[in-house]
Design an enzyme around this catalytic site. Structure first.
Site, PDB file in Angstrom:
ATOM      1  N   ALA A  33      15.163  10.742  -1.473  1.00  0.00           N
ATOM      2  CA  ALA A  33      16.317  10.712  -0.346  1.00  0.00           C
ATOM      3  C   ALA A  33      17.465   9.612  -0.827  1.00  0.00           C
ATOM      4  O   ALA A  33      18.907   9.538  -0.285  1.00  0.00           O
ATOM      5  CB  ALA A  33      16.850  10.798   1.267  1.00  0.00           C
ATOM      6  N   ARG A  71      -6.290  -3.608   8.374  1.00  0.00           N
ATOM      7  CA  ARG A  71      -6.776  -4.373   8.071  1.00  0.00           C
ATOM      8  C   ARG A  71      -6.031  -5.214   9.937  1.00  0.00           C
ATOM      9  O   ARG A  71      -6.710  -5.856   9.980  1.00  0.00           O
ATOM     10  CB  ARG A  71      -5.259  -5.324   6.759  1.00  0.00           C
ATOM     11  N   ASP A  90       2.722  -0.859  11.361  1.00  0.00           N
ATOM     12  CA  ASP A  90       2.274  -2.220  12.666  1.00  0.00           C
ATOM     13  C   ASP A  90       4.090  -2.529  12.310  1.00  0.00           C
ATOM     14  O   ASP A  90       3.871  -3.932  11.865  1.00  0.00           O
ATOM     15  CB  ASP A  90       1.870  -2.979  11.940  1.00  0.00           C
ATOM     16  N   THR A 137       4.372   2.507   5.199  1.00  0.00           N
ATOM     17  CA  THR A 137       2.803   2.244   5.731  1.00  0.00           C
ATOM     18  C   THR A 137       2.421   2.867   6.718  1.00  0.00           C
ATOM     19  O   THR A 137       2.462   3.017   8.055  1.00  0.00           O
ATOM     20  CB  THR A 137       2.157   0.540   6.339  1.00  0.00           C
ATOM     21  N   ILE A 138       1.236   3.340   6.597  1.00  0.00           N
ATOM     22  CA  ILE A 138       0.114   4.112   6.683  1.00  0.00           C
ATOM     23  C   ILE A 138      -0.279   3.161   8.519  1.00  0.00           C
ATOM     24  O   ILE A 138      -0.531   3.694   9.172  1.00  0.00           O
ATOM     25  CB  ILE A 138      -1.023   4.537   6.427  1.00  0.00           C
ATOM     26  N   ASP A 139       0.233   2.321   8.544  1.00  0.00           N
ATOM     27  CA  ASP A 139      -0.572   0.782   9.232  1.00  0.00           C
ATOM     28  C   ASP A 139       0.410   1.068  10.822  1.00  0.00           C
ATOM     29  O   ASP A 139      -0.278   0.789  12.199  1.00  0.00           O
ATOM     30  CB  ASP A 139      -0.975  -0.161   9.333  1.00  0.00           C
ATOM     31  N   GLY A 175       0.918  -1.062   0.336  1.00  0.00           N
ATOM     32  CA  GLY A 175      -0.071  -0.072  -0.183  1.00  0.00           C
ATOM     33  C   GLY A 175       1.041   0.853   0.043  1.00  0.00           C
ATOM     34  O   GLY A 175       1.922   1.510   0.628  1.00  0.00           O
ATOM     35  N   ASP A 187       4.958  -4.864   6.512  1.00  0.00           N
ATOM     36  CA  ASP A 187       5.060  -5.987   6.444  1.00  0.00           C
ATOM     37  C   ASP A 187       5.041  -6.588   5.285  1.00  0.00           C
ATOM     38  O   ASP A 187       6.542  -7.615   5.360  1.00  0.00           O
ATOM     39  CB  ASP A 187       4.579  -6.251   7.983  1.00  0.00           C
TER      40      ASP A 187
HETATM   41  O1  F6P Z   1      -1.564  -0.077   3.686  1.00  0.00           O
HETATM   42  C1  F6P Z   1      -2.265  -0.799   4.808  1.00  0.00           C
HETATM   43  C2  F6P Z   1      -3.486  -0.626   4.256  1.00  0.00           C
HETATM   44  O2  F6P Z   1      -4.024   0.638   4.633  1.00  0.00           O
HETATM   45  C3  F6P Z   1      -4.630  -1.458   5.063  1.00  0.00           C
HETATM   46  O3  F6P Z   1      -4.585  -0.291   6.311  1.00  0.00           O
HETATM   47  C4  F6P Z   1      -5.586  -1.514   4.542  1.00  0.00           C
HETATM   48  O4  F6P Z   1      -6.209  -3.106   4.807  1.00  0.00           O
HETATM   49  C5  F6P Z   1      -5.043  -1.995   3.137  1.00  0.00           C
HETATM   50  O5  F6P Z   1      -3.685  -1.440   3.457  1.00  0.00           O
HETATM   51  C6  F6P Z   1      -6.176  -1.508   1.806  1.00  0.00           C
HETATM   52  O6  F6P Z   1      -4.912  -1.562   0.777  1.00  0.00           O
HETATM   53  P1  F6P Z   1      -5.989  -2.238  -0.794  1.00  0.00           P
HETATM   54  O7  F6P Z   1      -6.877  -1.331  -1.238  1.00  0.00           O
HETATM   55  O8  F6P Z   1      -4.733  -1.216  -1.248  1.00  0.00           O
HETATM   56  O9  F6P Z   1      -6.160  -3.358  -1.207  1.00  0.00           O
END
Ligand code: F6P
Length: 327
Positions: A26, A176, A134, A130-132, A15, A107
């Site tokens: 950079a 997710r 995690d 990653t925005i998550d 994502g 991840d």
């Molecule tokens: O980038 C991680 C994330 O934002 C998760 O939180 C989310 O479930 C997922 O991407 C959705 O991604 P896509 O719609 O690109 O499959």
């Protein structure tokens, strides 16, 4: 003796997250500063498998530090999770004489990097994009700050209208497998409940609380739910509440992919720049197969083999704070 790196490849994978462009910039500029050649690998691991690899110059990354998305594009590449796909990718890198790789992603991307680095002799450096948020072993991931501020801005607006109508809103944010966006956006908007995958959701308890609030005439309630909560997303939560408390005016808002876009915040630009710079320094120093994070404002280096095993945890204290402050 370590082989000196001369040509590095950089890719963004999984994502997208705001700040990936700042990080690519950079990597490119630091590599050029050291006299290395840099190649942009398009669409994450797909570009490695399909040989979509382009030479980058300083101007290739001009005017991108403020842009969301990723100029290198991204994807989730199934082929790379098969040995044959990774072998093809390796051969393509060899064709371009690429002898060092920087992978910016989450991840899933690290798992790919770990497999690849254990099988082939090209050093890999992972950076958390990653925005998550995690990923264990770093206080920051590129994009989280921007995403969470996007969510906060939206939730503040929802509170205005919720307050005007005395309504209950169930707001779904991304995550997710991780509740960080929900937790941070929920705490900072004064959400009454926050539901996340890392903690057990007992809907009956929430119904009891809501019924009690109804008696006290506290009708404005915001429930922030991470998309991966075990009970379900916002629609499931709202349906359950409506069944149990038919008098409540319940509305749903799913914030969705707006959380992934937009101009990166100052924090995301700065950490992306620091991480990108250090990834190249690592390759120059002969460090390989590590994930570069920031812990207590210092760079940290964790072997990819370990990084993929670690899970970011949420301390109980956070949930206690939510409960006390939202009463
Ligand atoms: O980038 C991680 C994330 O934002 C998760 O939180 C989310 O479930 C997922 O991407 C959705 O991604 P896509 O719609 O690109 O499959």
């Amino acid at each position: 003796m370590e082989k000196k790196v001369t040509k590095i490849g950089v890719l963004t994978s999984g994502g997208d997250s705001p700040g990936m462009n700042a990080c690519v910039r950079a990597v490119v500029r630091t590599a050029l500063y050291h006299g290395l050649e840099v190649y942009g690998i398009m669409r994450g691991y797909s570009g490695m498998v399909e040989d979509e690899i382009i030479k980058m110059e300083s101007r290739s990354v001009a005017n991108i530090i403020q842009r969301g998305g990723t100029i290198l594009k991204t994807s989730r590449c199934k082929e790379f999770f098969e040995y044959e796909g990774r072998k093809k990718a390796y051969e393509n890198l060899k064709k371009h004489d690429i002898d060092g790789l920087v992978i910016i992603g989450g991840d899933g991307s690290f798992k790919g990097a770990q497999l690849f680095s254990n099988e082939f002799d090209i050093p890999c450096i992972g950076l958390a994009g990653t925005i998550d948020k995690d990923i264990a072993g770093t206080d920051f991931t590129i994009g989280f700050d921007t995403a969470v501020n996007t969510a906060v801005e939206a939730i503040d607006k929802i509170r205005d209208t919720a307050d005007a109508h005395d309504r209950l809103f169930v707001i779904e944010v991304m995550g997710r497998d991780a509740g960080y966006i929900a937790l941070h956006s929920g705490i900072s908007t004064g959400a009454e409940n926050i539901l996340i995958p890392e903690c057990k959701t007992v809907m009956e308890e929430i119904i009891t609380q809501l019924a009690e609030k109804e008696r006290r005439k506290k009708l404005v309630n915001l429930i922030v739910v991470a998309e991966g909560d075990e009970f379900g997303g916002a629609n499931e939560v709202a349906k359950f509440i409506k069944e149990k408390l038919p008098h409540q005016e319940v509305r749903v808002c799913i914030l969705g992919h707006i959380q992934r876009g937009g101009s990166p915040s100052c924090i995301d630009r700065v950490i992306a720049s620091r991480m990108g710079y250090h990834a190249v320094e690592c390759l120059m120093e002969g460090k390989h197969n590590v994930f570069v994070g920031i812990v207590n404002n210092k760079m940290s280096y964790i072997p990819l083999d370990e990084a993929v095993k670690k899970k970011q945890r949420i301390s109980e204290e956070w949930m206690k704070i939510v409960k006390i402050l939202a009463s």
